[in-house]
Enzyme design. Structure first.
Site, PDB file in Angstrom:
ATOM      1  N   GLU A   1       0.852  -1.201   0.000  1.00  0.00           N
ATOM      2  CA  GLU A   1       0.000   0.000   0.000  1.00  0.00           C
ATOM      3  C   GLU A   1       0.882   1.244   0.000  1.00  0.00           C
ATOM      4  O   GLU A   1       1.776   1.374   0.822  1.00  0.00           O
ATOM      5  CB  GLU A   1      -0.928  -0.025   1.226  1.00  0.00           C
ATOM      6  CG  GLU A   1      -1.685   1.265   1.487  1.00  0.00           C
ATOM      7  CD  GLU A   1      -2.528   1.746   0.305  1.00  0.00           C
ATOM      8  OE1 GLU A   1      -3.350   0.982  -0.204  1.00  0.00           O
ATOM      9  OE2 GLU A   1      -2.321   2.910  -0.125  1.00  0.00           O
TER      10      GLU A   1
ATOM     11  N   LEU B   1      -3.871   2.466   6.015  1.00  0.00           N
ATOM     12  CA  LEU B   1      -4.536   1.391   5.264  1.00  0.00           C
ATOM     13  C   LEU B   1      -6.014   1.744   5.073  1.00  0.00           C
ATOM     14  O   LEU B   1      -6.531   2.642   5.716  1.00  0.00           O
ATOM     15  CB  LEU B   1      -4.417   0.067   6.031  1.00  0.00           C
ATOM     16  CG  LEU B   1      -2.994  -0.397   6.355  1.00  0.00           C
ATOM     17  CD1 LEU B   1      -3.040  -1.604   7.300  1.00  0.00           C
ATOM     18  CD2 LEU B   1      -2.239  -0.765   5.075  1.00  0.00           C
ATOM     19  N   GLY B   2      -6.681   1.018   4.183  1.00  0.00           N
ATOM     20  CA  GLY B   2      -8.135   1.193   4.059  1.00  0.00           C
ATOM     21  C   GLY B   2      -8.593   1.762   2.732  1.00  0.00           C
ATOM     22  O   GLY B   2      -9.785   1.758   2.437  1.00  0.00           O
TER      23      GLY B   2
ATOM     24  N   VAL C   1      -9.491   4.246  -0.557  1.00  0.00           N
ATOM     25  CA  VAL C   1     -10.371   5.403  -0.732  1.00  0.00           C
ATOM     26  C   VAL C   1     -11.552   5.298   0.222  1.00  0.00           C
ATOM     27  O   VAL C   1     -11.949   6.266   0.869  1.00  0.00           O
ATOM     28  CB  VAL C   1     -10.876   5.467  -2.199  1.00  0.00           C
ATOM     29  CG1 VAL C   1     -12.015   6.462  -2.351  1.00  0.00           C
ATOM     30  CG2 VAL C   1      -9.726   5.818  -3.137  1.00  0.00           C
TER      31      VAL C   1
ATOM     32  N   VAL D   1     -21.467  22.984 -17.763  1.00  0.00           N
ATOM     33  CA  VAL D   1     -20.499  24.029 -17.445  1.00  0.00           C
ATOM     34  C   VAL D   1     -19.721  24.320 -18.726  1.00  0.00           C
ATOM     35  O   VAL D   1     -19.068  23.436 -19.277  1.00  0.00           O
ATOM     36  CB  VAL D   1     -19.535  23.559 -16.325  1.00  0.00           C
ATOM     37  CG1 VAL D   1     -18.483  24.621 -16.038  1.00  0.00           C
ATOM     38  CG2 VAL D   1     -20.313  23.214 -15.080  1.00  0.00           C
TER      39      VAL D   1
ATOM     40  N   ARG E   1     -15.459   8.864 -11.608  1.00  0.00           N
ATOM     41  CA  ARG E   1     -14.176   8.405 -11.089  1.00  0.00           C
ATOM     42  C   ARG E   1     -13.397   7.711 -12.201  1.00  0.00           C
ATOM     43  O   ARG E   1     -13.968   7.094 -13.089  1.00  0.00           O
ATOM     44  CB  ARG E   1     -14.384   7.460  -9.899  1.00  0.00           C
ATOM     45  CG  ARG E   1     -15.120   8.190  -8.799  1.00  0.00           C
ATOM     46  CD  ARG E   1     -14.949   7.686  -7.413  1.00  0.00           C
ATOM     47  NE  ARG E   1     -13.678   7.232  -6.964  1.00  0.00           N
ATOM     48  CZ  ARG E   1     -12.790   7.961  -6.274  1.00  0.00           C
ATOM     49  NH1 ARG E   1     -13.034   9.241  -6.023  1.00  0.00           N
ATOM     50  NH2 ARG E   1     -11.674   7.442  -5.847  1.00  0.00           N
TER      51      ARG E   1
ATOM     52  N   HIS F   1     -43.133  -5.079  14.715  1.00  0.00           N
ATOM     53  CA  HIS F   1     -43.858  -3.796  14.700  1.00  0.00           C
ATOM     54  C   HIS F   1     -43.441  -2.961  15.893  1.00  0.00           C
ATOM     55  O   HIS F   1     -43.260  -3.511  16.973  1.00  0.00           O
ATOM     56  CB  HIS F   1     -45.368  -4.067  14.752  1.00  0.00           C
ATOM     57  CG  HIS F   1     -46.184  -2.817  14.755  1.00  0.00           C
ATOM     58  ND1 HIS F   1     -46.352  -2.051  13.627  1.00  0.00           N
ATOM     59  CD2 HIS F   1     -46.864  -2.185  15.753  1.00  0.00           C
ATOM     60  CE1 HIS F   1     -47.113  -1.006  13.913  1.00  0.00           C
ATOM     61  NE2 HIS F   1     -47.434  -1.051  15.205  1.00  0.00           N
TER      62      HIS F   1
END
Ligand code: FAD
Length: 476
Positions: free
Chosen positions: A35, A40-41, A43, A238, A272, A444
């Site tokens: 990495e 760590l982890g 995006v 745009v 992305r 319920h």
């Protein structure tokens, strides 16, 4: 330095990569996880799912405090301390990342921090702070993810023009914020900034926001946005962006009419892009498509037999849970099991206010494919639970195959829809019929009852919503 030999190297420690590394280790493989980020982890943990949901939780609290006046509970307007808020977000990310590190250690997964680069089909070079390391592997899984797309015309090098990465740094709360793109990231970040006090304008080039979701599910979000945002403009492009002192001058075109406006910040959420450049893929036999996504088959195999790819880098639904599922499939295939990514129900959740969630076949898709379906709807105005907390602006719907009565799709908009949709995923995966759902007792008062009652609507006998009997209706 001698090359390190390993059975499996995983490049990228996002939800796809660390799931693959852990699962492979659990199956007895010797694994190295590479990495390039310090934390760590991926995006999801650092710049996506988790920070956005933390801030959206704060946004919800602000909105609820405002709305509670109608129930006789009054709060002063919120005072927002951005430093504390950022620190709170960071503490969540640190805790999660440390958890991943701890789980890696327990499984003997070796973590190497550095940028991975393929030298050939069996060798990964890793640029670490301490120099280069070479890893000779038997198999590799690429899980390098994606990054925000930034069209060249918008990339003025002005920090006031932000991507989702910058927006989640929460440097300030801009007075006037333009968000380009009404997809889920634009709408979630718009919800967050509007609650924090920005006047948000969202522009979308297509004729609706949240494409992919049925319009009746999007409708409650539009109603909320009409109140919370300054404006939502669809079919708007745009044309130009330029720095204008401390602001951004934007030329927007709607229905052939161009208009110039000034904003304090602009957030670009137009999609992305795969993060597979500078990976040395050209030194292997793995190939990318014309957009830069790595091509894989339904077993997550690239064109180079020892190399697999998973997650955002292979395109499709760019979601964390899709990445983790692909991780498990890749590991099962490389350990010799028969596993394929086929007929898998991928839920989508948009964490706006209210949330929108769907899975399986949508009504719009059925129409597009010319497929005959029955649609049952249960409005949340008929839900006692929704009334009890003042959010009746929801809808639960089922897409049902008329002959077999099998549930093909489920859509929910409303508070907590993201938590409810899993029952829909389970129903479709298990081949459940509307009768199965109608006859399964739901507690319920809960919002989950809306799924059961929606199935009852299909049979013309929902207790809390009037519906024509099945035999009286035009359809099945
Ligand atoms: P990533 O999470 O992108 O991880 C890839 C990792 O690879 C990164 O850590 C990167 O540093 C590393 N890397 C890249 N190149 C190299 C290299 N050469 N060498 C070593 N390491 C490398 N999804 C959801 O399911 N639910 C949500 O609510 C949600 N919210 C989101 C909100 C935002 C604002 C954003 C931007 C995304 C969100 N997503 C959400 C999408 C989700 O974050 C991604 O689908 C997911 O992170 C993809 O996982 P991955 O493992 O494929 O890659």
């Amino acid at each position: 330095m001698e090359p390190i030999n390993t059975e499996l190297v995983v490049v990228g420690a996002g939800p796809g990569g660390y799931t693959a590394a852990f699962y492979a280790a659990d199956k007895g493989k010797q694994v190295i996880l590479v990495e390039r980020d310090a934390r760590l982890g991926g995006v999801c943990l650092n710049r996506g799912c988790i920070p956005s949901k933390a801030y959206l939780h704060a946004a919800k609290l602000i909105s609820e405090a405002r709305e509670s006046g109608a129930w006789g509970v009054h709060f002063d307007p919120p005072k927002i301390n951005l430093d504390t808020m950022r620190a709170w977000k960071e503490s969540i990310l640190d805790r999660l990342a440390q958890g991943i590190g701890g789980l890696a250690r327990k499984r003997n997964v070796q973590i190497i921090h550095g940028r991975g680069y393929f030298e050939d089909s069996q060798t990964l070079r890793v640029e670490t702070e301490a120099g280069q390391r070479f890893i000779r592997y038997q198999q590799a899984i690429i899980a390098v993810g994606s990054k925000p797309a930034m069209p060249k015309a918008f990339d003025l090098g002005n920090p006031r023009i932000m991507t989702s990465n910058d927006a989640l740094e929460l440097e300030e709360i801009p007075k006037d914020l333009l968000i380009i793109g009404g997809g889920y990231i634009g709408m979630e970040l718009g919800t967050m900034y509007a609650a924090l006090g920005s006047k948000v304008v969202v522009v979308e080039a297509m004729d609706s926001i949240l494409s992919g979701a049925d319009p009746d599910l999007v409708s409650p979000v539009l109603q909320y946005a009409a109140k919370a945002f300054r404006e939502m403009r669809v079919k708007t492009k745009v044309l130009e962006m330029a720095t204008s002192g401390r602001q951004i001058r934007v030329v927007l075109e709607t229905a052939g009419v161009a208009k110039e406006e000034l904003y304090d910040r602009v957030l670009v959420c137009v999609g992305r892009a795969p993060a597979g450049e500078d990976l040395g893929l050209e030194n292997t036999r793995a190939v990318k498509d014309e957009r830069g996504f790595i091509k894989v088959n339904e077993k997550q195999q690239t064109a180079d037999p020892p190399i697999y790819a998973i997650g955002d880098i292979v395109g499709g639904a760019m979601l964390a849970h899709k990445a983790t599922k692909e991780a498990r499939i890749a590991v099962e295939v490389l350990t010799g099991e028969a596993s394929v990514f086929e007929d898998i129900v991928i839920p989508a959740v948009v964490f706006t206010d209210p949330e929108v969630a769907w899975c399986g076949l949508t009504e719009a898709e059925a129409k597009h494919k010319g497929r005959q379906v029955a649609v049952a709807k249960f409005p949340w105005s008929a839900s006692g639970r929704a009334l009890s907390f003042g959010r009746t602006d929801g809808l639960t719907k089922l897409i049902i195959e008329p002959e077999s009565e099998r549930i093909l799709g489920v859509g929910i908009s409303g508070s907590g829809a993201g938590e409810l949709i899993s029952e829909g995923v389970f129903a479709i995966e298990m081949g459940a019929t509307a009768k199965d759902l109608a006859e399964s007792m739901h507690p319920h008062p809960t919002l989950s009852e809306t799924l059961m009652e929606c199935a009852e609507v299909f049979y013309g006998s929902s207790t809390h919503a009037w519906a024509r009997k099945k035999s009286e209706s035009d359809g099945p």
